[in-house]
Design a protein around this motif. Sequence first.
Motif, PDB file in Angstrom:
ATOM      1  N   SER A 168       0.819  -1.216   0.000  1.00  0.00           N
ATOM      2  CA  SER A 168       0.000   0.000   0.000  1.00  0.00           C
ATOM      3  C   SER A 168       0.850   1.263   0.000  1.00  0.00           C
ATOM      4  O   SER A 168       0.622   2.178  -0.793  1.00  0.00           O
ATOM      5  N   TYR A 169       1.867   1.314   0.876  1.00  0.00           N
ATOM      6  CA  TYR A 169       2.611   2.556   1.072  1.00  0.00           C
ATOM      7  C   TYR A 169       3.780   2.710   0.099  1.00  0.00           C
ATOM      8  O   TYR A 169       4.123   3.836  -0.268  1.00  0.00           O
ATOM      9  N   SER A 170       4.421   1.620  -0.295  1.00  0.00           N
ATOM     10  CA  SER A 170       5.610   1.726  -1.145  1.00  0.00           C
ATOM     11  C   SER A 170       5.319   1.556  -2.622  1.00  0.00           C
ATOM     12  O   SER A 170       6.151   1.930  -3.446  1.00  0.00           O
ATOM     13  N   VAL A 171       4.167   0.993  -2.975  1.00  0.00           N
ATOM     14  CA  VAL A 171       3.869   0.743  -4.385  1.00  0.00           C
ATOM     15  C   VAL A 171       2.629   1.518  -4.817  1.00  0.00           C
ATOM     16  O   VAL A 171       2.685   2.381  -5.705  1.00  0.00           O
ATOM     17  N   GLU A 172       1.499   1.226  -4.196  1.00  0.00           N
ATOM     18  CA  GLU A 172       0.248   1.847  -4.634  1.00  0.00           C
ATOM     19  C   GLU A 172       0.227   3.346  -4.358  1.00  0.00           C
ATOM     20  O   GLU A 172      -0.215   4.135  -5.207  1.00  0.00           O
ATOM     21  N   ALA A 173       0.684   3.758  -3.180  1.00  0.00           N
ATOM     22  CA  ALA A 173       0.697   5.190  -2.873  1.00  0.00           C
ATOM     23  C   ALA A 173       1.677   5.947  -3.753  1.00  0.00           C
ATOM     24  O   ALA A 173       1.480   7.134  -4.048  1.00  0.00           O
ATOM     25  N   GLY A 174       2.749   5.277  -4.205  1.00  0.00           N
ATOM     26  CA  GLY A 174       3.709   5.944  -5.073  1.00  0.00           C
ATOM     27  C   GLY A 174       3.173   6.265  -6.449  1.00  0.00           C
ATOM     28  O   GLY A 174       3.761   7.078  -7.173  1.00  0.00           O
ATOM     29  N   GLY A 175       2.058   5.653  -6.846  1.00  0.00           N
ATOM     30  CA  GLY A 175       1.481   5.949  -8.146  1.00  0.00           C
ATOM     31  C   GLY A 175       0.673   7.231  -8.181  1.00  0.00           C
ATOM     32  O   GLY A 175       0.251   7.668  -9.261  1.00  0.00           O
ATOM     33  N   ASP A 176       0.448   7.843  -7.026  1.00  0.00           N
ATOM     34  CA  ASP A 176      -0.328   9.078  -6.964  1.00  0.00           C
ATOM     35  C   ASP A 176       0.612  10.237  -6.698  1.00  0.00           C
ATOM     36  O   ASP A 176       1.094  10.414  -5.574  1.00  0.00           O
ATOM     37  N   ILE A 177       0.898  11.026  -7.715  1.00  0.00           N
ATOM     38  CA  ILE A 177       1.752  12.206  -7.578  1.00  0.00           C
ATOM     39  C   ILE A 177       0.933  13.484  -7.623  1.00  0.00           C
ATOM     40  O   ILE A 177       1.372  14.540  -7.141  1.00  0.00           O
ATOM     41  N   GLY A 178      -0.280  13.415  -8.194  1.00  0.00           N
ATOM     42  CA  GLY A 178      -1.103  14.603  -8.312  1.00  0.00           C
ATOM     43  C   GLY A 178      -1.538  15.167  -6.975  1.00  0.00           C
ATOM     44  O   GLY A 178      -1.731  16.382  -6.840  1.00  0.00           O
ATOM     45  N   THR A 179      -1.698  14.314  -5.957  1.00  0.00           N
ATOM     46  CA  THR A 179      -2.056  14.800  -4.631  1.00  0.00           C
ATOM     47  C   THR A 179      -0.924  15.599  -4.003  1.00  0.00           C
ATOM     48  O   THR A 179      -1.165  16.535  -3.239  1.00  0.00           O
ATOM     49  N   LEU A 180       0.314  15.251  -4.316  1.00  0.00           N
ATOM     50  CA  LEU A 180       1.471  15.931  -3.734  1.00  0.00           C
ATOM     51  C   LEU A 180       1.915  17.123  -4.570  1.00  0.00           C
ATOM     52  O   LEU A 180       2.276  18.164  -4.021  1.00  0.00           O
ATOM     53  N   VAL A 181       1.936  16.960  -5.891  1.00  0.00           N
ATOM     54  CA  VAL A 181       2.424  18.012  -6.793  1.00  0.00           C
ATOM     55  C   VAL A 181       1.331  18.307  -7.815  1.00  0.00           C
ATOM     56  O   VAL A 181       1.142  17.551  -8.771  1.00  0.00           O
ATOM     57  N   PRO A 182       0.568  19.362  -7.641  1.00  0.00           N
ATOM     58  CA  PRO A 182      -0.518  19.674  -8.588  1.00  0.00           C
ATOM     59  C   PRO A 182       0.005  20.326  -9.863  1.00  0.00           C
ATOM     60  O   PRO A 182      -0.096  21.536 -10.069  1.00  0.00           O
ATOM     61  N   ALA A 183       0.599  19.515 -10.727  1.00  0.00           N
ATOM     62  CA  ALA A 183       1.123  19.990 -12.009  1.00  0.00           C
ATOM     63  C   ALA A 183       0.700  19.000 -13.082  1.00  0.00           C
ATOM     64  O   ALA A 183       0.942  17.789 -12.946  1.00  0.00           O
ATOM     65  N   LEU A 184       0.073  19.491 -14.152  1.00  0.00           N
ATOM     66  CA  LEU A 184      -0.489  18.598 -15.155  1.00  0.00           C
ATOM     67  C   LEU A 184       0.583  17.773 -15.858  1.00  0.00           C
ATOM     68  O   LEU A 184       0.415  16.574 -16.068  1.00  0.00           O
ATOM     69  N   ARG A 185       1.686  18.402 -16.233  1.00  0.00           N
ATOM     70  CA  ARG A 185       2.715  17.655 -16.962  1.00  0.00           C
ATOM     71  C   ARG A 185       3.380  16.605 -16.078  1.00  0.00           C
ATOM     72  O   ARG A 185       3.663  15.485 -16.521  1.00  0.00           O
ATOM     73  N   VAL A 186       3.619  16.948 -14.818  1.00  0.00           N
ATOM     74  CA  VAL A 186       4.234  15.994 -13.902  1.00  0.00           C
ATOM     75  C   VAL A 186       3.293  14.820 -13.650  1.00  0.00           C
ATOM     76  O   VAL A 186       3.688  13.652 -13.698  1.00  0.00           O
ATOM     77  N   GLU A 187       2.039  15.113 -13.388  1.00  0.00           N
ATOM     78  CA  GLU A 187       1.064  14.052 -13.133  1.00  0.00           C
ATOM     79  C   GLU A 187       0.838  13.209 -14.375  1.00  0.00           C
ATOM     80  O   GLU A 187       0.689  11.984 -14.295  1.00  0.00           O
ATOM     81  N   SER A 188       0.810  13.855 -15.552  1.00  0.00           N
ATOM     82  CA  SER A 188       0.599  13.108 -16.791  1.00  0.00           C
ATOM     83  C   SER A 188       1.739  12.129 -17.037  1.00  0.00           C
ATOM     84  O   SER A 188       1.516  10.965 -17.388  1.00  0.00           O
ATOM     85  N   PHE A 189       2.982  12.575 -16.844  1.00  0.00           N
ATOM     86  CA  PHE A 189       4.110  11.667 -17.042  1.00  0.00           C
ATOM     87  C   PHE A 189       4.114  10.550 -16.005  1.00  0.00           C
ATOM     88  O   PHE A 189       4.339   9.371 -16.341  1.00  0.00           O
ATOM     89  N   HIS A 190       3.881  10.889 -14.746  1.00  0.00           N
ATOM     90  CA  HIS A 190       3.957   9.894 -13.678  1.00  0.00           C
ATOM     91  C   HIS A 190       2.905   8.798 -13.880  1.00  0.00           C
ATOM     92  O   HIS A 190       3.214   7.604 -13.783  1.00  0.00           O
ATOM     93  N   ASN A 191       1.677   9.191 -14.156  1.00  0.00           N
ATOM     94  CA  ASN A 191       0.618   8.194 -14.357  1.00  0.00           C
ATOM     95  C   ASN A 191       0.882   7.346 -15.591  1.00  0.00           C
ATOM     96  O   ASN A 191       0.651   6.126 -15.584  1.00  0.00           O
ATOM     97  N   ALA A 192       1.373   7.979 -16.672  1.00  0.00           N
ATOM     98  CA  ALA A 192       1.651   7.221 -17.892  1.00  0.00           C
ATOM     99  C   ALA A 192       2.795   6.238 -17.686  1.00  0.00           C
ATOM    100  O   ALA A 192       2.766   5.115 -18.208  1.00  0.00           O
ATOM    101  N   LEU A 193       3.806   6.646 -16.902  1.00  0.00           N
ATOM    102  CA  LEU A 193       4.930   5.742 -16.662  1.00  0.00           C
ATOM    103  C   LEU A 193       4.500   4.563 -15.801  1.00  0.00           C
ATOM    104  O   LEU A 193       4.922   3.418 -16.038  1.00  0.00           O
TER     105      LEU A 193
END
Length: 498
Positions: A301-326
């Motif tokens: 939960s904390y090391s894998v699944e939570a790491g897939g959510d970057i939009g909650t920490l950094v509200p930036a469209l390009r950063v979130e778009s890359f992170h989710n796509a990767l």
Amino acid sequence: MNSDGTRSDGSGGGLFAPYASRPHLRITSVYSTSWVCDPAQLPSDRRPLTETLDFGRLTPFYVSAERQLPRVLRKETLDCASLVCQRWRTGSPVAATLWHFLHPSGQILVALTLDVPLGLVEAVPLMEDLYYASIECAGIPLERLAGERAGFDALPCAQGQQPGFLPERHQLVFRSVASPEDAPDEDTVQRVIYRTDLPYRPEHSSITYPAELNRRPTTVGALGPYASLICGHQDYIENCVLLSAVQTVGSAARLREIREITYSYGHRFRARPDGERDIHRRRTALEAISDGLSHLELELSYSVEAGGDIGTLVPALRVESFHNALYTAMGLTERSAVIGQMLTRLGNAIAAELTSVESAEQRAADRRRIRTVVAVTFVTTITGTLSLLFGFFGVNAQQVDEQRSMFDDRYTPIYALIAVILACALAIFSGMRLHERWAERRERSRMYRWESIHGLLVREFGAVMLDPARLVGPPPSPRVPDPRPPDGDSQPSGSTTQ
């Protein structure tokens, strides 16, 4: 608006950070390792993440989420003249940097950044060397160099253990784009992502193009499972992409480790010894696996699944778009769901087995209670019988002659009555004890017999269990059959007579 972040008519100041204008190609390879470090033991005076990497206007968000993101442990500049690759030998890098990152889970990751005066297609052999870590610095392989810098050589190693990288790794290729005509086309992108200078069919490709990274005519963002191409973005976006890649590679490595441990727990659960009768040892083994599963559930939960959510920490469209796509390109979302089901089902199987153990323990407790009641009843019967005997001789009645001995034949009936009472009590106790032992043997043959999945299939499904010794035995000697049958024999079906 031009590429420098100012209005095209020259009015006004800069509205946003200028795009990267790097003259050379930058390649960063991120490697996962088996080395771990407790984040709580880091020195308090270490440099924060934002002092090593510039995140521009996103710096406040990375500062507030520093504990949930990878941290930079070391950053070292390498001598470019001492770098030797296995496949790429047409030049030397302009700059080389070795990074050590610490994942929130405690895993250490290594990254190597090279600035090279190459084109995108020309860098394919170098990318191949970097992906497989086929590069040396002053004669030292990259894996060993990274281990020495991390202090691995100063630790006692197990026999056969060597410093090396894990299979999880990802490459980032950064390139500046001065005009829309300078942006790489789709064929060039696929040659870089797949690290091969060959044509391809676009309908059979796993390359993804996040929308936010391809919004401008001079920006390109293409992702694959093992390499990504980022062109025409700002420096701080490239740093955000680097940190997201480190986060994703570390989560992928931890996910594989969780799967391996879960599989070992499942194998241990299914390979329990036959004929195990000690209920305490059964419970201890099951509790050990259950305790390990609870840690794996939390780690997933904390090391894998939570790491897939970057939009909650950094509200930036390009950063979130890359992170989710990767995360999607590397298959972490689907793999997390599969491994989560493995943990859940193994936990359910252990819970069912623990219920069976508790039922056996309850039956054992019931038998102990019955034995105690029988023993107390037996003692009460003996003492009551003796009390009856001595009470009889102490009564003041004419049936008791004080002139006669208590062993006189006159008192044979009372002794016979007492003997019958004692015999009945002994018979009842012995019968119950024999029935208890018979019940224990029947339960051991039914409940304490560890049955594998193969035995279950044989018993419930009617499968046939083969002898492995016969399967791996020597094959029968080949014999070429006679093409013509003996005289008088019938021809085989489908054959023709001459």
